[in-house]
Design an enzyme around this catalytic site. Sequence first.
Site, PDB file in Angstrom:
ATOM      1  N   ASP A 100      73.406  42.189  48.506  1.00 42.16           N
ATOM      2  CA  ASP A 100      74.642  43.491  48.332  1.00 42.16           C
ATOM      3  C   ASP A 100      75.349  42.563  47.282  1.00 42.16           C
ATOM      4  OD1 ASP A 100      76.821  44.872  48.541  1.00 42.16           O
ATOM      5  OD2 ASP A 100      75.901  45.636  50.101  1.00 42.16           O
ATOM      6  N   SER A 148      78.281  49.951  47.758  1.00 36.15           N
ATOM      7  CA  SER A 148      77.736  49.580  47.931  1.00 36.15           C
ATOM      8  C   SER A 148      76.776  50.972  49.247  1.00 36.15           C
ATOM      9  CB  SER A 148      77.697  48.744  49.101  1.00 36.15           C
ATOM     10  OG  SER A 148      77.585  47.499  49.104  1.00 36.15           O
ATOM     11  N   ASP A 199      77.032  49.623  58.671  1.00 37.38           N
ATOM     12  CA  ASP A 199      77.401  49.517  57.856  1.00 37.38           C
ATOM     13  C   ASP A 199      76.958  50.239  56.463  1.00 37.38           C
ATOM     14  OD1 ASP A 199      79.577  48.876  55.156  1.00 37.38           O
ATOM     15  OD2 ASP A 199      78.709  46.390  55.110  1.00 37.38           O
ATOM     16  N   THR A 201      74.655  49.598  53.398  1.00 35.17           N
ATOM     17  CA  THR A 201      73.565  49.856  53.251  1.00 35.17           C
ATOM     18  C   THR A 201      72.224  49.845  54.194  1.00 35.17           C
ATOM     19  OG1 THR A 201      74.672  48.167  51.634  1.00 35.17           O
ATOM     20  CG2 THR A 201      72.017  48.137  51.768  1.00 35.17           C
ATOM     21  N   GLU A 341      68.508  42.836  54.293  1.00 37.04           N
ATOM     22  CA  GLU A 341      69.692  42.674  53.622  1.00 37.04           C
ATOM     23  C   GLU A 341      70.043  40.885  53.452  1.00 37.04           C
ATOM     24  OE1 GLU A 341      73.748  45.367  52.315  1.00 37.04           O
ATOM     25  OE2 GLU A 341      73.393  44.897  54.205  1.00 37.04           O
ATOM     26  N   ASP A 346      77.784  39.852  48.905  1.00 41.55           N
ATOM     27  CA  ASP A 346      78.897  41.062  48.412  1.00 41.55           C
ATOM     28  C   ASP A 346      80.548  40.133  49.221  1.00 41.55           C
ATOM     29  OD1 ASP A 346      80.102  43.312  47.490  1.00 41.55           O
ATOM     30  OD2 ASP A 346      80.372  43.968  49.613  1.00 41.55           O
ATOM     31  N   HIS A 350      83.761  39.129  46.816  1.00 47.90           N
ATOM     32  CA  HIS A 350      85.042  39.960  47.158  1.00 47.90           C
ATOM     33  C   HIS A 350      86.041  39.210  47.402  1.00 47.90           C
ATOM     34  CE1 HIS A 350      84.243  44.690  47.100  1.00 47.90           C
ATOM     35  NE2 HIS A 350      83.051  44.397  47.938  1.00 47.90           N
ATOM     36  N   ASP A 389      72.905  46.593  44.822  1.00 50.37           N
ATOM     37  CA  ASP A 389      73.061  47.393  44.602  1.00 50.37           C
ATOM     38  C   ASP A 389      73.942  47.472  43.482  1.00 50.37           C
ATOM     39  OD1 ASP A 389      74.735  45.280  45.804  1.00 50.37           O
ATOM     40  OD2 ASP A 389      75.022  47.307  47.452  1.00 50.37           O
ATOM     41  N   HIS A 390      74.760  46.667  43.346  1.00 47.37           N
ATOM     42  CA  HIS A 390      75.800  46.355  42.514  1.00 47.37           C
ATOM     43  C   HIS A 390      75.975  44.352  42.365  1.00 47.37           C
ATOM     44  CE1 HIS A 390      78.473  45.722  45.432  1.00 47.37           C
ATOM     45  NE2 HIS A 390      78.408  46.384  45.833  1.00 47.37           N
TER      46      HIS A 390
END
Length: 603
Positions: A100, A148, A199, A201, A341, A346, A350, A389-390
């Site tokens: 993620d 996500s 969450d 995902t 995951e 991620d 952030h 995912d990004h």
Amino acid sequence: MPRGQEPLLQRPGSQNSNDRIEEEDALLTGERTNKAQEGHQHVRSRWREIGLFTWALLATVVVIILGVLYQHKQSEQPSNGDDGSVIPKGKRNLIFMVSDGMGPTSLALTREWRQYTEQLPYDDTLILDDHLIGQSRTRSSSSLVTDSAAGATAFSCGSKSYNGAISVLPDHSPCGSVMEAAKRMGYTTGLVVTTRITDATPAVFASHVRRREMEDEIALQMVGATHPLGRMVDLMFGGGRCHFLPNGTDGSCRADDRDVVKEAAGEGWNYISSREEFDNMGTSAKLPLMGLFAGGDVPYEIDRRSQDEIYPSLEETARSALEILSAETKDSEQGFFVMIEGSRIDHAGHANDPAAQVHEVLAYDRTMAAVLDFIKDSSVPTLMVSTSDHETGGLAAARQLHPEYPDYLWFPGVLANASHSAAYTAHEWHEYLRAKHDAGISELGHTETVAAKAFLMSLTRKSLGIEDATDDEMNSLMNKPDIAAYVFADMISSRAQTGWSTHGHSGADVNIYTSDPKAAKALAGNHENTDIGAFLTNYLELDAELQAVTKELQQHMSSLHPEEIEAFLGSIPDLTERLDGQDHLDHYHGDHKRYAACGSCTV
Ligand SMILES: *[C@@H]1O[C@H](CO)[C@@H](O)[C@H](O)[C@H]1NC(C)=O
Ligand SMILES: *[C@@H]1O[C@H](CO)[C@@H](O)[C@H](O)[C@H]1NC(C)=O
Ligand SMILES: [Zn+2]
């Protein structure tokens, strides 16, 4: 034993067998037989016959063995999909890994930091690097920058949807997920994460809601209590225990008083919630099995290392999940489908915290190594596909600190010197301030200010490896403790000369990896993220079932009254709402000590 074998073995007993064999031998060797010769040549020809017979028998046996081997190979021969992928027939397992928020620069940063810390040559790469096959384009239906939820819905349903969507389409109706289709076709299913199991995902694989923040409802759907099709997952490992405990009880974050652990037991779930139970379950673990090892997210790897007796690592939970799933499906017709995951790459993005991020990526790399180990030893054909995912943070492996001409470099040594995340460090600072506040000191006088600054200097040295905090940095930390996590992260980032362009996600393409480039040939090159969802479905041959699940979910929705639809899926979000789930940004997620914002501290 194949049918053709019997007459050949019986042949020596039959009267005219030698002649026939001689003829057959002649056919094979191209030499003529000589039936006319008798008399003095009899003994010689007798020996010749025996020789020929033996030769022929051996040749026949070899032909039979080759035939059997060939037939065996044919029946295992994988089929070539329309897309050129070589997909095995019969029983198979699929391991889908998600990193993620990990973009290509996260890889460069982690690779170089590891080379620096372990004194490896420049061409010593990550496990991931050896398995790269393509890239994924990540935009959602509502934005060029996905979240996500929409990103994972592209994987689960194979459809683009809006940011915030948990396996619902842009029209807010549910879409069947590959895990639901797999479960209904007899696969054993699992989810292994380091974030809350509710969450986005993990949620998209076993629940359907219109807003990702409906984690209380997601928990109920995931255990099967309120899912229209019942329980769709057999194994869940991760954090997020607080969404399973009734409000008013210790460690709960639910808004209502439903005891989801109890309801899960009613659905047949076995439940564990500690490192001790995880270590002791051995091979006796019985599915369905839910292991929730943290109230919220499992701490960042950089912090978890020193709390290993409380939290298992992703590598450990993934290994254990694969063992359990493989044991459980040993004698079944279908294999397993599991999603693993690296959830908090991620979060480090952030937080713009490069030290936390490299540890998260390396933990993911170790987990992939464990997965590849498992595949190597598995007697059932097993494919691993991994993607993100990004990208998160708009990370750059360089940073211009001054208006003058920039330096062409960044400093991995700064990350190597940090022993904790910025979030953990901020948590320590907040604890210090809270203690002062609790002692009745709401205004720091001269002596307390000097003491607080000394504490900060020692904290940044111990936790971040920084000896030279500037006055500006100290003043920010003293005056704005609410954003301390960002200040600490930037102290590391600027010294390492790593750049970030956002505290959110970015629209960068992300990498695709696989254990088998032939089986995953369809994902070679540059793809839309929905192609990955389509591939997962195709690999497990679930296309028809996926459509059937979607149809059933949609029919279920149509059978409900409007207020029942809202209870199931939530209200339809309006376009101005933020649905990207970024409320977690400033929080330290380890739950070994509780964090509460020190809003009333005035310093
Ligand atoms: C707990 O949940 C119930 C509904 O399930 C609600 O009536 C009650 O107000 C909640 N209590 C708290 C403290 O939130
Ligand atoms: C890392 O820490 C060591 C020991 O304190 C120090 O000598 C070194 O300069 C630090 N490296 C960086 C890049 O800050
Ligand atoms: Zn995110």
